[in-house]
Design a protein around this motif. Sequence first.
Motif, PDB file in Angstrom:
ATOM      1  N   HIS A 108      37.225  45.399  37.066  1.00 47.80           N
ATOM      2  CA  HIS A 108      38.014  46.003  38.147  1.00 47.80           C
ATOM      3  C   HIS A 108      37.110  46.423  39.307  1.00 47.80           C
ATOM      4  O   HIS A 108      37.404  46.162  40.482  1.00 47.80           O
ATOM      5  CB  HIS A 108      38.784  47.213  37.638  1.00 47.80           C
ATOM      6  CG  HIS A 108      39.720  46.896  36.514  1.00 47.80           C
ATOM      7  ND1 HIS A 108      40.300  47.861  35.722  1.00 47.80           N
ATOM      8  CD2 HIS A 108      40.179  45.703  36.030  1.00 47.80           C
ATOM      9  CE1 HIS A 108      41.068  47.293  34.813  1.00 47.80           C
ATOM     10  NE2 HIS A 108      41.004  45.988  34.977  1.00 47.80           N
ATOM     11  N   GLU A 109      36.025  47.082  38.988  1.00 48.59           N
ATOM     12  CA  GLU A 109      35.120  47.574  40.043  1.00 48.59           C
ATOM     13  C   GLU A 109      34.457  46.421  40.787  1.00 48.59           C
ATOM     14  O   GLU A 109      34.250  46.499  42.005  1.00 48.59           O
ATOM     15  CB  GLU A 109      34.055  48.477  39.425  1.00 48.59           C
ATOM     16  CG  GLU A 109      34.582  49.838  39.000  1.00 48.59           C
ATOM     17  CD  GLU A 109      33.473  50.784  38.607  1.00 48.59           C
ATOM     18  OE1 GLU A 109      33.413  51.903  39.151  1.00 48.59           O
ATOM     19  OE2 GLU A 109      32.654  50.404  37.746  1.00 48.59           O
ATOM     20  N   ARG A 110      34.149  45.364  40.059  1.00 49.38           N
ATOM     21  CA  ARG A 110      33.477  44.229  40.696  1.00 49.38           C
ATOM     22  C   ARG A 110      34.335  43.619  41.796  1.00 49.38           C
ATOM     23  O   ARG A 110      33.824  43.164  42.822  1.00 49.38           O
ATOM     24  CB  ARG A 110      33.154  43.174  39.635  1.00 49.38           C
ATOM     25  CG  ARG A 110      32.468  41.925  40.182  1.00 49.38           C
ATOM     26  CD  ARG A 110      32.143  40.955  39.049  1.00 49.38           C
ATOM     27  NE  ARG A 110      31.422  39.796  39.542  1.00 49.38           N
ATOM     28  CZ  ARG A 110      31.988  38.689  39.986  1.00 49.38           C
ATOM     29  NH1 ARG A 110      33.312  38.601  40.021  1.00 49.38           N
ATOM     30  NH2 ARG A 110      31.255  37.676  40.399  1.00 49.38           N
ATOM     31  N   HIS A 111      35.659  43.615  41.598  1.00 50.45           N
ATOM     32  CA  HIS A 111      36.559  42.961  42.552  1.00 50.45           C
ATOM     33  C   HIS A 111      37.267  43.947  43.482  1.00 50.45           C
ATOM     34  O   HIS A 111      38.013  43.518  44.364  1.00 50.45           O
ATOM     35  CB  HIS A 111      37.614  42.149  41.789  1.00 50.45           C
ATOM     36  CG  HIS A 111      37.040  41.004  41.011  1.00 50.45           C
ATOM     37  ND1 HIS A 111      36.804  39.770  41.557  1.00 50.45           N
ATOM     38  CD2 HIS A 111      36.630  40.917  39.724  1.00 50.45           C
ATOM     39  CE1 HIS A 111      36.284  38.961  40.645  1.00 50.45           C
ATOM     40  NE2 HIS A 111      36.170  39.638  39.522  1.00 50.45           N
ATOM     41  N   ALA A 398      46.764  44.814  36.849  1.00 50.96           N
ATOM     42  CA  ALA A 398      47.929  44.861  37.734  1.00 50.96           C
ATOM     43  C   ALA A 398      48.171  46.281  38.241  1.00 50.96           C
ATOM     44  O   ALA A 398      48.533  46.485  39.410  1.00 50.96           O
ATOM     45  CB  ALA A 398      49.169  44.350  36.992  1.00 50.96           C
ATOM     46  N   THR A 399      47.961  47.270  37.388  1.00 55.52           N
ATOM     47  CA  THR A 399      48.147  48.663  37.798  1.00 55.52           C
ATOM     48  C   THR A 399      47.137  49.064  38.861  1.00 55.52           C
ATOM     49  O   THR A 399      47.479  49.720  39.854  1.00 55.52           O
ATOM     50  CB  THR A 399      48.040  49.593  36.576  1.00 55.52           C
ATOM     51  OG1 THR A 399      49.057  49.237  35.625  1.00 55.52           O
ATOM     52  CG2 THR A 399      48.217  51.044  36.976  1.00 55.52           C
ATOM     53  N   VAL A 400      45.887  48.664  38.678  1.00 61.09           N
ATOM     54  CA  VAL A 400      44.850  48.953  39.683  1.00 61.09           C
ATOM     55  C   VAL A 400      45.213  48.312  41.011  1.00 61.09           C
ATOM     56  O   VAL A 400      45.127  48.952  42.078  1.00 61.09           O
ATOM     57  CB  VAL A 400      43.472  48.458  39.183  1.00 61.09           C
ATOM     58  CG1 VAL A 400      42.453  48.436  40.326  1.00 61.09           C
ATOM     59  CG2 VAL A 400      42.970  49.332  38.049  1.00 61.09           C
ATOM     60  N   GLU A 401      45.621  47.054  40.990  1.00 66.83           N
ATOM     61  CA  GLU A 401      46.005  46.359  42.224  1.00 66.83           C
ATOM     62  C   GLU A 401      47.164  47.071  42.912  1.00 66.83           C
ATOM     63  O   GLU A 401      47.136  47.309  44.132  1.00 66.83           O
ATOM     64  CB  GLU A 401      46.411  44.928  41.919  1.00 66.83           C
ATOM     65  CG  GLU A 401      45.283  44.015  41.498  1.00 66.83           C
ATOM     66  CD  GLU A 401      45.772  42.617  41.175  1.00 66.83           C
ATOM     67  OE1 GLU A 401      45.011  41.663  41.388  1.00 66.83           O
ATOM     68  OE2 GLU A 401      46.927  42.471  40.722  1.00 66.83           O
ATOM     69  N   ALA A 402      48.198  47.420  42.146  1.00 64.40           N
ATOM     70  CA  ALA A 402      49.390  48.046  42.727  1.00 64.40           C
ATOM     71  C   ALA A 402      49.056  49.417  43.298  1.00 64.40           C
ATOM     72  O   ALA A 402      49.503  49.767  44.404  1.00 64.40           O
ATOM     73  CB  ALA A 402      50.486  48.158  41.674  1.00 64.40           C
ATOM     74  N   GLN A 403      48.279  50.207  42.579  1.00 62.56           N
ATOM     75  CA  GLN A 403      47.904  51.535  43.084  1.00 62.56           C
ATOM     76  C   GLN A 403      47.092  51.417  44.368  1.00 62.56           C
ATOM     77  O   GLN A 403      47.300  52.180  45.322  1.00 62.56           O
ATOM     78  CB  GLN A 403      47.107  52.289  42.018  1.00 62.56           C
ATOM     79  CG  GLN A 403      47.931  52.726  40.823  1.00 62.56           C
ATOM     80  CD  GLN A 403      47.067  53.345  39.736  1.00 62.56           C
ATOM     81  OE1 GLN A 403      45.881  53.046  39.615  1.00 62.56           O
ATOM     82  NE2 GLN A 403      47.666  54.203  38.927  1.00 62.56           N
ATOM     83  N   LEU A 404      46.160  50.479  44.413  1.00 64.66           N
ATOM     84  CA  LEU A 404      45.342  50.285  45.610  1.00 64.66           C
ATOM     85  C   LEU A 404      46.210  49.903  46.804  1.00 64.66           C
ATOM     86  O   LEU A 404      46.099  50.487  47.887  1.00 64.66           O
ATOM     87  CB  LEU A 404      44.299  49.206  45.346  1.00 64.66           C
ATOM     88  CG  LEU A 404      43.562  48.661  46.587  1.00 64.66           C
ATOM     89  CD1 LEU A 404      42.761  49.764  47.261  1.00 64.66           C
ATOM     90  CD2 LEU A 404      42.681  47.486  46.217  1.00 64.66           C
ATOM     91  N   VAL A 405      47.086  48.911  46.626  1.00 62.60           N
ATOM     92  CA  VAL A 405      47.917  48.450  47.741  1.00 62.60           C
ATOM     93  C   VAL A 405      48.828  49.570  48.228  1.00 62.60           C
ATOM     94  O   VAL A 405      48.964  49.804  49.439  1.00 62.60           O
ATOM     95  CB  VAL A 405      48.736  47.214  47.323  1.00 62.60           C
ATOM     96  CG1 VAL A 405      49.723  46.828  48.419  1.00 62.60           C
ATOM     97  CG2 VAL A 405      47.809  46.038  47.029  1.00 62.60           C
TER      98      VAL A 405
END
Length: 445
Positions: A108-111, A398-405
């Motif tokens: 997650h951190e890498r991307h 998916a949760t990380v992506e959604a929270q970030l967006v």
Amino acid sequence: MRIPGPEPRTDGGAGAIAAAGGLHHYQRLLHATYGPVVRFQLPGTETAVSIADPVLLEATAHPDKRPERLFAFLTPLFEAGNIQVLPVEEHTPWRRLLLSVLAGRPSHERHFARFTELATALADRWAAGCAGPGREPVALQRDLTALTLRMICAYALGGEDTDADAVVAAFEVVLTEYLGRLYEVPSPEREEERDQRTEEALALLRTTVDRIVAAHETDRGTAGGTDRSDLIGALVAAGERPARIRDTVMATLLAAHHTTGVAVSWTLHLLGAHPEVAEQVADELEQVLGERTVPEYADLRRLTQLDRVLKESMRLFPPGPYGARETTEAITVGGYAIPAGATVFYPFWAVHMNPRYWPDPERFRPERFSPDEVARRPRLAHIPFGFGPRGCEGAQLATVEAQLVLAVLLKRFRFAPEPGHEVVPIERFVLWAADDIRMTVSLRH
């Protein structure tokens, strides 16, 4: 004791499903009529049982077999066998490998920085639209699924030399064709033309993956080796054969593309209808981020209100509306005998609307996900990513992506419903909106 359900129909149940507006709507209707365990007809299955009670679902949490006929439409997408229905002896090590990457913080951190760039680019485009004359409403699903496809392409494919636009376009061709086959969507083109275009798109995607795999194979011989926090790198390092690597990338694109973008779209739709909750999230973002316009990875853990809003949104509008398993032996659920070889459906939407565990279930209440309220509910009352050995491997990503967006967009914008635009949920592989979700966007500052 016989499982309750509607009387058999001569069409195998297809007409009842169509009349209800799709399988997920039909399952909600069935459970409202017949209770938590329902027997129903489904084309292609002999015995189908749907279970909408989270306590009863525990009895079905361990089967590791999917009904092959329900996923047969995806078989031509894969080269080394349909990944959606791998037998348990292949699925278990494959799943373990995927979880080591998709669920891992290093990955997650890498991307995260690249994900942030992509989300910021969309926000900049929307901001420019806010400043111009004749401001048009934003089509959330269109823009956000395009964003999340770019994010998952960056994640699954990596590499600065990847032609992201070509990959996105090719995958949209493939996805549109296979969804069209599933839902029997009429097309003005001849079948031969569609088949040729789809094969060309598949060839481009597989060639792209092959090039990246070759680069990773070269890296394995260097001192640093290949990066195991990278999806393809981990598959190469594990010795997976090229066809299975290509299939895994295709499955990752398929699973992660629409689901995350749709989840964010429904969340913004709900916040537009509840501006007081949107302001609570905006206040939290101000407290955590200060003058920064984007979060860092570590900030996500501190965004508790945003997390509750996302979870409540996925309760009301689960991106994937159902899951399915096939029983390998007879089981008993709630006093009902389910035979071996039966298809057991997990109707996520009906589970999330069960009034026994979700009082006033149609109401948007993010406080349902406070620690005290969560502790009072059964473990499987909230299952937007499924559960058990076939649950979504990419749930944490998916949760990380959604929270970030959501953090990037809600820090900069207010969202309001477009007057006169009706939002109607329909089934399109995910829980879609029939005519998109159109909202007006305005700058906060």
